[in-house]
Design an enzyme around this catalytic site. Structure first.
Site, PDB file in Angstrom:
ATOM      1  N   HIS A  72      94.330  84.867 137.145  1.00 49.76           N
ATOM      2  CA  HIS A  72      94.704  83.705 136.332  1.00 49.76           C
ATOM      3  C   HIS A  72      95.813  84.085 135.361  1.00 49.76           C
ATOM      4  O   HIS A  72      95.620  84.937 134.493  1.00 49.76           O
ATOM      5  CB  HIS A  72      93.481  83.201 135.558  1.00 49.76           C
ATOM      6  CG  HIS A  72      93.555  81.747 135.198  1.00 49.76           C
ATOM      7  ND1 HIS A  72      94.639  81.185 134.557  1.00 49.76           N
ATOM      8  CD2 HIS A  72      92.663  80.737 135.385  1.00 49.76           C
ATOM      9  CE1 HIS A  72      94.424  79.898 134.371  1.00 49.76           C
ATOM     10  NE2 HIS A  72      93.237  79.588 134.864  1.00 49.76           N
TER      11      HIS A  72
ATOM     12  N   GLU B  35      87.221  73.691 135.931  1.00 48.99           N
ATOM     13  CA  GLU B  35      88.140  73.986 134.827  1.00 48.99           C
ATOM     14  C   GLU B  35      88.239  72.778 133.894  1.00 48.99           C
ATOM     15  O   GLU B  35      89.300  72.450 133.378  1.00 48.99           O
ATOM     16  CB  GLU B  35      89.524  74.394 135.346  1.00 48.99           C
ATOM     17  CG  GLU B  35      90.346  75.145 134.298  1.00 48.99           C
ATOM     18  CD  GLU B  35      91.729  75.566 134.800  1.00 48.99           C
ATOM     19  OE1 GLU B  35      92.343  76.424 134.149  1.00 48.99           O
ATOM     20  OE2 GLU B  35      92.188  75.040 135.840  1.00 48.99           O
TER      21      GLU B  35
ATOM     22  N   HIS C  68      92.351  77.122 141.223  1.00 53.52           N
ATOM     23  CA  HIS C  68      93.166  75.929 141.492  1.00 53.52           C
ATOM     24  C   HIS C  68      93.330  75.701 142.990  1.00 53.52           C
ATOM     25  O   HIS C  68      94.407  75.306 143.466  1.00 53.52           O
ATOM     26  CB  HIS C  68      94.525  76.048 140.810  1.00 53.52           C
ATOM     27  CG  HIS C  68      94.441  76.640 139.428  1.00 53.52           C
ATOM     28  ND1 HIS C  68      95.030  77.843 139.087  1.00 53.52           N
ATOM     29  CD2 HIS C  68      93.798  76.204 138.315  1.00 53.52           C
ATOM     30  CE1 HIS C  68      94.761  78.123 137.821  1.00 53.52           C
ATOM     31  NE2 HIS C  68      94.018  77.150 137.325  1.00 53.52           N
TER      32      HIS C  68
ATOM     33  N   ARG D 118      90.309  80.620 126.568  1.00 52.33           N
ATOM     34  CA  ARG D 118      91.322  79.655 127.023  1.00 52.33           C
ATOM     35  C   ARG D 118      92.495  80.394 127.669  1.00 52.33           C
ATOM     36  O   ARG D 118      93.108  81.272 127.057  1.00 52.33           O
ATOM     37  CB  ARG D 118      91.803  78.832 125.834  1.00 52.33           C
ATOM     38  CG  ARG D 118      92.770  77.722 126.181  1.00 52.33           C
ATOM     39  CD  ARG D 118      93.049  76.901 124.934  1.00 52.33           C
ATOM     40  NE  ARG D 118      94.006  75.827 125.210  1.00 52.33           N
ATOM     41  CZ  ARG D 118      94.367  74.925 124.310  1.00 52.33           C
ATOM     42  NH1 ARG D 118      93.849  74.969 123.085  1.00 52.33           N
ATOM     43  NH2 ARG D 118      95.232  73.982 124.627  1.00 52.33           N
TER      44      ARG D 118
ATOM     45  N   TYR E 120     100.940  78.239 137.020  1.00 56.20           N
ATOM     46  CA  TYR E 120      99.591  78.525 137.507  1.00 56.20           C
ATOM     47  C   TYR E 120      99.553  78.494 139.038  1.00 56.20           C
ATOM     48  O   TYR E 120      99.021  79.415 139.686  1.00 56.20           O
ATOM     49  CB  TYR E 120      98.599  77.496 136.965  1.00 56.20           C
ATOM     50  CG  TYR E 120      98.135  77.714 135.546  1.00 56.20           C
ATOM     51  CD1 TYR E 120      98.817  78.537 134.660  1.00 56.20           C
ATOM     52  CD2 TYR E 120      96.997  77.060 135.072  1.00 56.20           C
ATOM     53  CE1 TYR E 120      98.390  78.710 133.360  1.00 56.20           C
ATOM     54  CE2 TYR E 120      96.555  77.227 133.761  1.00 56.20           C
ATOM     55  CZ  TYR E 120      97.249  78.043 132.912  1.00 56.20           C
ATOM     56  OH  TYR E 120      96.811  78.208 131.618  1.00 56.20           O
TER      57      TYR E 120
END
Length: 342
Positions: free
Chosen positions: A179, A285, A224, A72, A195
């Site tokens: 990330h 995701e 993303h 995570r 993010y």
């Protein structure tokens, strides 16, 4: 087949968070003893329960065949404690993802979390990366460009301090997903700002530097949807020109890829229109930052397969995005799939 290159173990049993909370408490309270790795006990049945009711169920519902599965992201929290703290935590989280992959070898493949720590030489991460590749058959790693948790104290990704890690990545022919983790800076919401800021910042760092001249086989996936990058592609093209860099297609797109974790159709369409199909990898995701159903569509925001298949993509481009690009960017995954006859 459909490969999701961006999955996290966000549904781990409560015992994992309890272990972490004790570890964190021990850093400031002398009365609390730091837990050892062997004290964490999670059975295979507990792992099955968390996966079959969550990630695996949604993969089946959405027709996703394989997920690249890592710890995570918000739990990485590299800003907490020191290197030893991060090393123990990364080792435990990586082992759980490996166990998931062992339980479901045709559905999940592990990616490694690194034991990064603010101000610590990135080379200290190499032993854990080596363990994950050689013992756990990891096909990728997650690289945090900001271990400080939103304060950006680390040098840019093009700095030579990162080079020992890049050398190991090149040796293993393994890519990194760039990330970040939790933001402790109140100015930056973790998933809504930090993010996406990090995705954009990392791309600009790569534009400013000449990293791929030194590491021509290095590969990064910016998640993303690349943050603001596709939306401001003209800005980045113009900045590259002002910096005296080659066109972005030559300067970075031989080594940098974007995933499809964009949670509405217009944004996905923009990504597919601006970024070459060869540089886009399918990802969701799912059970991540955005878990609800979109009232405008009646479907989950993170059901990204719908966006890809509703876009004006050729059959060849769609197949590349959903499968073939992942095989090329993650050669260890491709080798695994071929061993499985896929």
């Amino acid at each position: 087949m459909i490969i999701d290159c961006h999955g996290h173990y966000t549904t781990a049993p409560p015992a994992l968070e309890a272990w972490r909370n004790q570890q964190i408490a021990s850093l400031s309270d002398p009365a609390v003893v730091a837990p050892t790795r062997t004290e964490l006990r999670i059975s295979d049945d507990e792992l099955r329960q968390t996966i079959e009711a969550n990630q695996l169920r949604l993969m089946d519902e959405r027709g996703i065949d394989m997920t690249v599965f890592s710890p995570r992201a918000s739990f990485m929290a590299h800003h907490i404690g020191d290197f030893d703290t991060s090393a123990a935590w990364a080792a435990i989280c990586n082992e759980l993802c490996y166990r998931i992959a062992q339980l479901y070898p045709e559905r999940f493949v592990p990616a490694a979390m690194l034991p990064q720590s603010p101000g610590v030489d990135p080379a200290t991460c190499i032993p854990e990366l080596t363990r994950c590749v050689e013992e756990f058959s990891a096909v990728a790693l997650n690289l945090n460009p900001d271990p400080s948790g939103g304060h950006w104290t680390a040098p840019p990704l093009t700095d030579r301090s990162w080079y020992p890690l890049y050398e190991k990545m090149a040796e293993y022919d393994i890519p990194a997903m760039i990330h970040v983790s939790t933001s402790v800076n109140p100015a930056f919401h973790t998933t809504g700002a930090h993010y996406l800021n990090a995705d954009t910042t990392a791309f600009m760092q790569l534009v400013q530097g000449d990293l791929f001249a030194d590491f021509p086989t290095l590969r990064f996936v910016i998640p993303h949807g690349g943050g603001a990058v596709p939306y401001h592609w003209g800005r980045f093209r113009g900045l590259a020109m002002a910096l005296g860099k080659p066109p972005l297609e030559e300067h970075v797109l031989g080594n940098v890829y974007f995933d499809t974790c964009v949670y509405h159709q217009p944004g996905s369409d923009l990504l597919f229109d601006v970024i070459p199909a060869r540089n886009i990898l399918f990802a969701s995701e799912m059970i991540g930052a955005v878990r609800d159903i979109d009232p405008c569509t009646g479907h989950h925001f993170d059901d990204t397969r719908r966006y890809a298949e509703a876009a004006e993509l050729s059959a060849g481009d769609l197949a590349a995005i959903q499968e073939h690009n992942a095989r090329a960017v993650y050669p260890r995954l491709d080798a695994l799939l071929k061993r499985q006859g896929r």
